[in-house]
Scaffold this motif. Sequence first.
Motif, short mmCIF file in Angstrom:
data_model
loop_
_atom_site.label_atom_id
_atom_site.label_comp_id
_atom_site.label_asym_id
_atom_site.label_seq_id
_atom_site.Cartn_x
_atom_site.Cartn_y
_atom_site.Cartn_z
N ASP A 187 -12.79 -1.79 2.39
CA ASP A 187 -11.68 -1.69 3.21
C ASP A 187 -10.65 -2.54 2.46
O ASP A 187 -10.85 -2.94 1.30
CB ASP A 187 -12.02 -2.42 4.36
N GLY A 220 -8.69 9.48 3.72
CA GLY A 220 -8.20 8.02 4.07
C GLY A 220 -9.01 6.89 3.58
O GLY A 220 -8.51 5.76 3.97
N LYS A 238 -4.00 10.71 2.37
CA LYS A 238 -5.08 11.30 3.25
C LYS A 238 -6.27 12.23 2.61
O LYS A 238 -6.55 13.17 2.94
CB LYS A 238 -4.30 12.22 4.07
N HIS A 260 0.20 -5.78 5.95
CA HIS A 260 0.69 -4.30 6.34
C HIS A 260 1.10 -4.12 7.92
O HIS A 260 1.88 -3.42 8.15
CB HIS A 260 -0.54 -3.41 6.00
N LYS A 274 -4.63 -6.19 5.24
CA LYS A 274 -4.45 -5.79 6.51
C LYS A 274 -3.27 -6.34 7.36
O LYS A 274 -2.47 -5.80 7.81
CB LYS A 274 -5.57 -5.79 7.29
N GLU A 332 -5.07 6.33 2.19
CA GLU A 332 -4.07 6.27 3.42
C GLU A 332 -2.93 7.20 3.29
O GLU A 332 -2.87 8.21 4.00
CB GLU A 332 -3.83 4.81 3.91
N ASN A 385 -6.85 1.74 -1.00
CA ASN A 385 -6.92 2.09 0.19
C ASN A 385 -5.44 2.51 0.68
O ASN A 385 -5.30 3.30 1.45
CB ASN A 385 -7.28 0.67 1.26
N GLU A 386 -4.31 1.84 0.13
CA GLU A 386 -2.97 2.31 0.26
C GLU A 386 -2.88 3.72 -0.20
O GLU A 386 -2.09 4.49 0.56
CB GLU A 386 -2.13 1.34 -0.39
#
Lengths: 333, 333
Positions: free
Chosen positions: A322, A307, A234, A17, A14, A231, A227-228
């Motif tokens: 996460d 996401g 979507k 990013h 996180k 995201e 997660n990337e």
Amino acid sequence: REEHITLAHGAGGKATHTLIEGVFLESFRNPALEPLEDGAVIDEMAFTTDSFVVTPLFFPGGDIGDLAVNGTINDLAMCGARPRYLSAGFILEEGFPIAHLRRIAASMAAAAEAAGVHIVTGDTKVVERGKADGCYVVTAGVGTLERPTRLSAAAAQPGDAVIVSGPIGEHGITIMLARGELDIQADLTSDTAPLNELTARLLDACADGDVRCLRDATRGGVATVLNEIAEASKAAIIVNEDIIPVRPDVRGACELLGIDPLYVACEGRMIAIVAQASAEAALTALHSHPLGREAAIVGRVNDDPPGLVLLKTAFGGTRIVDMLVGDPLPRIC
Amino acid sequence: REEHITLAHGAGGKATHTLIEGVFLESFRNPALEPLEDGAVIDEMAFTTDSFVVTPLFFPGGDIGDLAVNGTINDLAMCGARPRYLSAGFILEEGFPIAHLRRIAASMAAAAEAAGVHIVTGDTKVVERGKADGCYVVTAGVGTLERPTRLSAAAAQPGDAVIVSGPIGEHGITIMLARGELDIQADLTSDTAPLNELTARLLDACADGDVRCLRDATRGGVATVLNEIAEASKAAIIVNEDIIPVRPDVRGACELLGIDPLYVACEGRMIAIVAQASAEAALTALHSHPLGREAAIVGRVNDDPPGLVLLKTAFGGTRIVDMLVGDPLPRIC
Ligand SMILES: Nc1ncnc2c1ncn2[C@@H]1O[C@H](COP(=O)(O)OP(=O)(O)OP(=O)(O)O)[C@@H](O)[C@H]1O
Ligand SMILES: Nc1ncnc2c1ncn2[C@@H]1O[C@H](COP(=O)(O)OP(=O)(O)OP(=O)(O)O)[C@@H](O)[C@H]1O
Ligand SMILES: [Mg+2]
Ligand SMILES: [Mg+2]
Ligand SMILES: [Mg+2]
Ligand SMILES: [Mg+2]
Ligand SMILES: [Mg+2]
Ligand SMILES: [Mg+2]
């Protein structure tokens, strides 16, 4: 808002990013950088870079040299490119043994040769004692796009299969143990490897456009990569904890360290998102290569919840996974 | 034979050459790397990299960010290429102020924009306190070769003119003084600048093939670059100390420091070797651009003594000028 760089900013999760989006993308913004893929695709070319600050420099299964070569090869391969030319930048600390440098250069040369790429340019800087940690290596790479398929994390679609190319977490755990600070015995070597042949087989085996996205699961591990993708596309990604291959020694070390293997970096494993129609062909192609022998379909892309990444746990529950937060394993690459 | 890295290995002179040839070229050898030019030329593309470890990070006339962008632009321009795409790698020390990082990124963005290049990919790593010096920046770059001329240090021929694009040594001396450790007053700023427009004008003004070689006079300064060209072309280079432009403040600081300005790095100056027939056209073209306003023909290529650089001194004597030995000004880029 944090005002100083912390180790977490380098962990690939996180904080990384936030920093990349808030500082670098904000300043450099252009269409080639914007998607924040493994490399930039411009015309028929892919271009990427990685810095390597791993400690120790030599570890079971590799060293900073082949890690740096393979890492850049892999980011090019994840763009669907054929890796061609690499650069090699060195930041050396005064007092670093030249014999070590020779070993590192030799292992870079061997890794380049094995993957069919050439190291064509480089740079060498030296800083005073106490201003580096022996040797940092920075590679950049150029590859050619020889296939029509354009890969993108945003291209994942509901119904697609989520494939992992092999057992996860070996690199990160190997590095941790190689530091010798933990009293854990395990028979592990880094998974550092060039994935360009594996991706070529995969792309050849699938219909044009059916491979949506490839991403090597480096810093932040599989959980962060998923997660990337969730995201960017979507979409939701749902994976089965049970099916994700993890070697017993990695699992054991992770339990002792209190880390989830889903967050541990690999340096020779990737996630592939493949249209359902090509999923079996993809798996067969991966299984045909030594680096994909244990590939598995570990989940699906879904439309809901957009996401997010959901994990069906070994105990039958489902939980949100996460991105990596914090930095459990600093300087593993 | 030295067994450990010393600061001299990073100074760009003799020790750097020995290390590069003995370790890196030895390991990586291939036709694109072998000539050891500013960048590698492959097909219609040029590819190069530089690492930046300058201290201080911010200095009169620039900072590590625009230095890194201009440096890579210049190595591409020296290949005769149009610089197009850059990568930006950061190695950050824990505790580095994010406000400084923002400033650096902003100045990289401005430098890229000014030269018409895009920063399309990057990487961000963090090391613990005491394992770096705030921030190191590594850029790599790709350029396109849009002209037929192929430049090479080996192409210098007896009779060619030796041109320097402007006054030398400002960057190195500015950095030394910016450290505030010397009691020298001078009104100097770094010469960091992108040379791609200047080289384009120069190449446009000369007949195909008449520009033999371009080289930016960075680490090791003009003396080292001239030695590289003399060695590669097996020709002699004879330059006139009197005609080489050096600003009075640089000359003064050099005298106090006991350094010859010929060994002081520039980051926005180049040496051009141009066939006699195009020498006047070359000079006119250079003078037409702000960065070449003070360009001068400072010498000639000769056939004898092969491989050596001779300086006609201000006192009427002639002496051999060697490559830089040692490291009088560490970490100036
Ligand atoms: N300093 C930077 N400037 C510009 N872009 C950056 C910078 N750092 C990272 N990026 C971009 O952000 C994205 C993510 O970078 P990251 O380094 O996490 O990817 P990666 O190389 O695939 O992972 P790893 O470095 O763990 O191998 C990439 O698109 C990269 O180009
Ligand atoms: N570690 C390395 N591996 C491979 N090639 C290298 C390495 N270091 C330098 N080289 C090569 O050696 C040559 C000289 O490098 P050098 O960095 O001195 O050139 P430069 O970038 O023009 O100068 P500067 O770094 O002072 O701007 C170049 O061709 C470069 O590609
Ligand atoms: Mg990657
Ligand atoms: Mg990478
Ligand atoms: Mg260099
Ligand atoms: Mg150069
Ligand atoms: Mg350079
Ligand atoms: Mg990276």
